[in-house]
Motif scaffolding. Structure first.
Motif: not given
Length: 313
Positions: A146-151, A157-162, A193-204
């Motif tokens: 939520l606050l960091g862990d860059e790299g 994974g988050r950058e890939a979805v973005r 549909p892409l966003l909805n599918a992502v938000y259906e999963r846990p953040p991790i």
């Protein structure tokens, strides 16, 4: 009856334990499931850690164990997890001291017998630290998804979805990542549909996409290459914020910086430019065992450490 020690690498995905004599002879290794109480809860995490410990004690007497050291990311001796682990080992007959230590200490000691230096864990998250006298003196990063862990893997994974979302709505360049992620999610190639599918999963869950990013980068996908470059830069900056001294060891561990990873290759180049030479290790279990051994035998030397960290067949 030979006196022994146990070292445990307590991870968010799996747990690895090692039992060795005070001369560094490895007698047994064993594995179990996730041991991070933040990921799976205190009870399940403790059960998995104890399973790994009991695995190495299957043919060895618990009463001979002089010390136990565990490299942990999400537990302490005063937590419920710690109480369950310490109680379980005591019930099994382990009488030596049991210490829960930061996972970065164990990872660092898997790469060197030196007491001072720097470590970097780049798995799901990203944490750097300075070790002094085999103890973590300073920690940077590791603030969580939520606050960091860059790299780290989650960040990749988050950058890939973005990037995939920007591809589908036309606000960013096309990328091979889009079809790969849509295939994993089994949704249509549209933004909502892409966003909805992502938000259906846990953040991790996003961390599971990290290998897709690195594989696409190896294949030359420009967007993936940019993400990988940024990951290596973020990890290098994390280490640089510790102001590492040239000549002191730097130890790396974690899937993001594993052998053959394009992130690892770029990070090595950046560290070399700063005059730093890094060592990559696969597990913190040998390092945790070394820390336990030092508790029982403070005079142990580099030859003992070498036996602990030697590749197992």
């Amino acid at each position: 009856m030979d006196e022994t020690v146990i070292g445990v690498d307590v991870g968010g995905s799996n747990t690895r334990a090692m039992l060795a004599t005070l001369d560094g002879e490895v007698r047994a290794v064993a594995g179990a499931g996730a041991g991070n109480p933040v990921s799976v809860g205190a009870a399940e995490a403790a059960r998995n850690v104890l399973d790994a410990c009991f695995g190495v004690l299957e043919n060895e007497p618990a009463a001979a164990v002089r010390a136990v050291a565990m490299g942990c990311a999400g537990g302490s001796a005063s937590s419920e997890f710690g109480r369950l682990v310490l109680g379980g080992l005591a019930d099994a007959g382990v009488r030596g001291p049991v210490e829960l230590r930061p996972d970065l200490e164990a990872a660092f000691s898997s790469g060197t017998a030196e007491p001072d230096g720097y470590g970097l864990i780049a798995g799901t998250g990203a944490t750097g630290g300075q070790v002094k006298g085999n103890r973590l003196l300073r920690c940077v990063g590791g603030a969580g998804w939520l606050l960091g862990d860059e790299g780290g893997g989650f960040w990749l994974g988050r950058e890939a979805v973005r990037a995939a979302v920007a591809d589908t709505d036309g606000s960013g360049p096309t990328t091979k990542l889009t079809d790969q992620i849509i295939g994993v999610l089994d949704c249509t190639r549209e933004r909502d549909p892409l966003l909805n599918a992502v938000y259906e999963r846990p953040p991790i869950w996003l961390a599971s996409l990290a290998p897709i990013v690195t594989a696409a980068a190896v294949c030359g996908d420009p967007v993936s290459l940019s993400i990988v470059d940024n990951a290596a830069r973020a990890l290098a900056l994390l280490l640089e914020s510790l102001h590492p001294e040239t000549g002191q060891p730097v130890v790396l561990i974690g899937g993001v910086v594993s052998a053959g990873s394009p992130v690892a290759d770029r990070l090595a180049v950046r560290l070399a430019a700063a005059g730093l030479v890094s060592t990559l290790v696969q597990s913190g279990a040998p390092g945790a065992t070394w820390l336990a051994l030092l508790e029982a035998r403070p005079d142990a030397g580099a030859d003992v450490h070498a036996r602990l960290v030697a590749p197992r067949t």
